[in-house]
Design an enzyme around this catalytic site. Structure first.
Site: not given
Length: 260
Positions: A75, A189, A199-200
């Site tokens: 993540c 997600e 969301c990286g």
């Protein structure tokens, strides 16, 4: 036997995580029901995921990340929060190399802003269709341009795509272009099975996909998400996207003790 754990809550642009210092290996990582309980927003602490910080023999620390459903992955925002937590614990100073699910990462922290180097992405491995782009930026992502993102049914369509061919197992990112170097993003997600505030790995996939498909010629891209603003920059060497950095805030929220 009853267990007792100290935990810390961190968030990166609204992507929130329970952090545990597990250098003593006391956390029962094989107990998925405990991970589910910790992340449950009604009966537990509440988080998009759980992060354990552990010792590592070849890097500064090991980051272990679990989605709310107990599945292990990488993540991006979690990685940035892990850097902030490791800095708080005194494990690192302002620069670090750490190991995670998808390999080694370099990162820097400066006054609460964390720049995290993501994995290189070979654009020859990306799948590009008329409707979407598929890329792996530490985990699999579906990237799709839409109109009127503000009112787009992210949960409904994201869930449909996440469980359908050719995207089973992917996170799903819906994107609206604002200008040449700015793209707004909303993400469904996997593992959380809902829309998250950021969301990286998702915005990283968006930035690379938008460049690869000619929607932008910028190599430093601004990505407003529901929880704030992130930035992705990279260099391009032939088909390879390298020196990929995800940058944004990583913030301590609160600490507590869990009896289980």
């Amino acid at each position: 036997m009853p267990m007792n754990f100290s935990f810390y809550k961190y968030q990166g642009t609204g992507n929130d995580f329970v952090m545990i210092d597990n250098r003593d290996q006391s956390f029962p990582k094989d107990t998925i029901s405990l991970i589910n309980h910790i992340c449950d927003r009604h009966f537990g602490i509440g988080a998009d995921g759980l992060i354990l910080i552990e010792n590592d023999t070849t890097s500064d620390f090991r980051m272990i990340y679990y989605n709310a459903d107990g599945s292990e992955t990488f993540c991006g925002n979690g990685g940035r929060c892990a850097v902030a937590f490791a800095h708080f614990l005194g494990i690192i100073d302002d620069k670090t190399n750490f190991i995670a699910f998808d390999g080694l990462h370099y990162a820097e922290i400066d006054n609460g802003i964390v720049s995290l180097q993501m994995i290189d992405v070979d654009s020859d491995t990306m799948e590009i269709t008329k409707e979407a782009v598929f890329a792996n930026t530490g985990t699999q992502h579906h990237v799709q341009l839409v109109n009127s993102l503000e009112n787009y049914p992210v949960f409904q369509h994201g869930k449909e795509i996440r469980y359908s061919y050719p995207s089973p197992g992917s996170n799903v990112n819906f994107v609206q272009q604002i200008n040449n170097d700015t793209f707004r993003v909303r993400t469904y997600e996997k593992g959380v099975e809902n829309e998250t505030l950021a969301c990286g790995t998702g915005v990283t996939a968006v930035a690379i996909a938008m460049h690869k498909t000619g929607k932008t010629n910028a190599t430093k891209i601004n990505l407003p998400v529901e929880g704030g603003n992130l930035q992705v920059k990279f260099t391009v060497e032939n088909s390879l996207y390298t020196n990929v950095f995800l940058t944004g805030p990583a913030t301590f929220v609160f600490k507590g003790t869990l009896d289980y």
